[in-house]
Design a protein around this motif. Structure first.
Motif, PDB file in Angstrom:
ATOM      1  N   GLY A  28      -0.083  -4.542 -37.107  1.00 51.10           N
ATOM      2  CA  GLY A  28      -0.570  -3.777 -35.970  1.00 51.10           C
ATOM      3  C   GLY A  28       0.588  -3.234 -35.164  1.00 51.10           C
ATOM      4  N   LYS A  29       0.420  -2.031 -34.648  1.00 51.68           N
ATOM      5  CA  LYS A  29       1.412  -1.420 -33.762  1.00 51.68           C
ATOM      6  C   LYS A  29       0.814  -1.354 -32.365  1.00 51.68           C
ATOM      7  CE  LYS A  29       3.814   2.104 -35.413  1.00 51.68           C
ATOM      8  NZ  LYS A  29       4.143   3.376 -36.057  1.00 51.68           N
ATOM      9  N   PHE A  30       1.586  -1.822 -31.388  1.00 57.95           N
ATOM     10  CA  PHE A  30       1.090  -1.924 -30.026  1.00 57.95           C
ATOM     11  C   PHE A  30       2.081  -1.335 -29.041  1.00 57.95           C
ATOM     12  CE2 PHE A  30      -0.592  -5.458 -32.465  1.00 57.95           C
ATOM     13  CZ  PHE A  30      -1.936  -5.464 -32.138  1.00 57.95           C
ATOM     14  N   GLY A  31       1.555  -0.894 -27.918  1.00 57.04           N
ATOM     15  CA  GLY A  31       2.383  -0.607 -26.763  1.00 57.04           C
ATOM     16  C   GLY A  31       2.623  -1.922 -26.043  1.00 57.04           C
ATOM     17  N   LEU A  32       3.333  -1.868 -24.916  1.00 52.17           N
ATOM     18  CA  LEU A  32       3.663  -3.093 -24.207  1.00 52.17           C
ATOM     19  C   LEU A  32       3.519  -2.885 -22.707  1.00 52.17           C
ATOM     20  CD1 LEU A  32       4.708  -5.991 -24.737  1.00 52.17           C
ATOM     21  CD2 LEU A  32       7.019  -5.104 -24.428  1.00 52.17           C
ATOM     22  N   ALA A  33       2.889  -3.848 -22.045  1.00 56.96           N
ATOM     23  CA  ALA A  33       2.744  -3.840 -20.594  1.00 56.96           C
ATOM     24  C   ALA A  33       3.083  -5.240 -20.091  1.00 56.96           C
ATOM     25  CB  ALA A  33       1.312  -3.453 -20.208  1.00 56.96           C
ATOM     26  N   PHE A  34       3.128  -5.399 -18.775  1.00 62.08           N
ATOM     27  CA  PHE A  34       3.425  -6.699 -18.158  1.00 62.08           C
ATOM     28  C   PHE A  34       2.493  -6.890 -16.981  1.00 62.08           C
ATOM     29  CE2 PHE A  34       6.065  -9.486 -15.396  1.00 62.08           C
ATOM     30  CZ  PHE A  34       6.255 -10.539 -16.271  1.00 62.08           C
TER      31      PHE A  34
ATOM     32  N   ASP B  84       2.720 -12.392 -18.049  1.00 61.09           N
ATOM     33  CA  ASP B  84       2.728 -12.273 -19.508  1.00 61.09           C
ATOM     34  C   ASP B  84       2.968 -10.837 -19.945  1.00 61.09           C
ATOM     35  OD1 ASP B  84       1.906 -15.000 -19.799  1.00 61.09           O
ATOM     36  OD2 ASP B  84      -0.174 -14.381 -19.436  1.00 61.09           O
ATOM     37  N   PHE B  85       3.537 -10.697 -21.152  1.00 62.90           N
ATOM     38  CA  PHE B  85       3.630  -9.391 -21.784  1.00 62.90           C
ATOM     39  C   PHE B  85       2.314  -9.145 -22.512  1.00 62.90           C
ATOM     40  CE2 PHE B  85       8.062 -10.601 -21.319  1.00 62.90           C
ATOM     41  CZ  PHE B  85       8.576  -9.463 -20.717  1.00 62.90           C
ATOM     42  N   ILE B  86       1.769  -7.963 -22.353  1.00 66.21           N
ATOM     43  CA  ILE B  86       0.473  -7.613 -22.923  1.00 66.21           C
ATOM     44  C   ILE B  86       0.686  -6.568 -24.014  1.00 66.21           C
ATOM     45  CG2 ILE B  86      -1.856  -6.791 -22.422  1.00 66.21           C
ATOM     46  CD1 ILE B  86      -0.954  -9.282 -20.766  1.00 66.21           C
ATOM     47  N   LEU B  87       0.232  -6.887 -25.225  1.00 61.83           N
ATOM     48  CA  LEU B  87       0.256  -5.910 -26.303  1.00 61.83           C
ATOM     49  C   LEU B  87      -0.930  -4.981 -26.079  1.00 61.83           C
ATOM     50  CD1 LEU B  87       1.051  -8.186 -29.381  1.00 61.83           C
ATOM     51  CD2 LEU B  87       2.626  -6.957 -27.885  1.00 61.83           C
TER      52      LEU B  87
END
Length: 152
Positions: free
Chosen positions: A102-108, A112-115
Motif C-alpha cells: 500500500g502507498k500512503f500519505g502521512l499526517a500527524f 501518532d503518525f497517520i498513514l
C-alpha cells in the motif's frame, strides 16, 4: 507531510507510532527498511508532461517483537538519508505491506503518525471530456466493496 515536519514531530516524541486509515496501529516492532527518493516523469492523458519527486519510506514488520524504533534512531536514519534525498524538503510517501504493498500519505495528530489514503485522479479532466458533475465523485471504500454494491 514534508521531511522537515516529520523531523520536528520526531524530536518531541517518546515513541514512534503509525496508524492506518482504518484506525489500526502498525505493530510496535515495525522497521523502517528503506528511505528513498522516488521520481516519476510522465505524460498525463491530456498530453502534458509532468514530474513528481517524493521521499519514500518503506515500513515493514518481522517476528522480532522486542524491536522498537526510537524517535532518535528514526531521526538518525533521516539524517543519513540526506545524501540520497538531498536538501529539498520533499513530501513523504509511505509504503506498507498489506494484501499488497500500500502507498500512503502521512499526517500527524499530535501523538501518532497517520498513514492517509491516497487516491488516483485524472490530471487532465478537461481533455478527457468528463462532465463537471462527475469530476468530484465521493471516495470509494474499497474494503467494503461487493458485487452489486455500487462501488465497483
Amino acid at each position: 507531510m514534508k521531511i522537515s515536519e516529520m523531523k520536528q514531530h520526531l524530536a518531541g516524541l517518546d515513541a514512534v507510532n503509525f496508524r492506518l486509515p482504518s484506525g489500526d496501529y502498525l505493530p510496535s516492532h515495525f522497521h523502517v527498511t528503506e528511505v528513498g527518493l522516488v521520481s516519476k516523469h510522465f505524460i498525463d492523458c491530456g498530453g502534458t508532461e509532468r514530474q513528481e519527486t517524493v521521499a519514500n519510506f518503506q515500513l515493514w514488520e518481522a517476528g522480532d517483537y522486542d524491536h522498537r524504533l526510537a524517535p532518535q534512531k528514526f531521526l538518525h536514519i533521516l539524517n543519513l538519508s540526506e545524501k540520497i534525498l538531498g536538501s529539498e524538503d520533499l513530501d513523504i510517501e509511505v509504503e506498507y505491506q498489506q494484501a499488497t504493498i500500500g502507498k500512503f500519505g502521512l499526517a500527524f495528530d499530535g501523538k501518532d503518525f497517520i498513514l492517509t489514503a491516497k487516491q488516483t485522479a485524472c490530471l487532465a479532466q478537461d481533455a478527457c471530456g468528463i462532465p463537471t458533475e462527475l469530476q468530484a465523485l465521493p471516495q470509494l471504500q474499497v474494503a467494503g466493496c461487493a458485487p452489486g454494491g455500487g462501488c465497483c
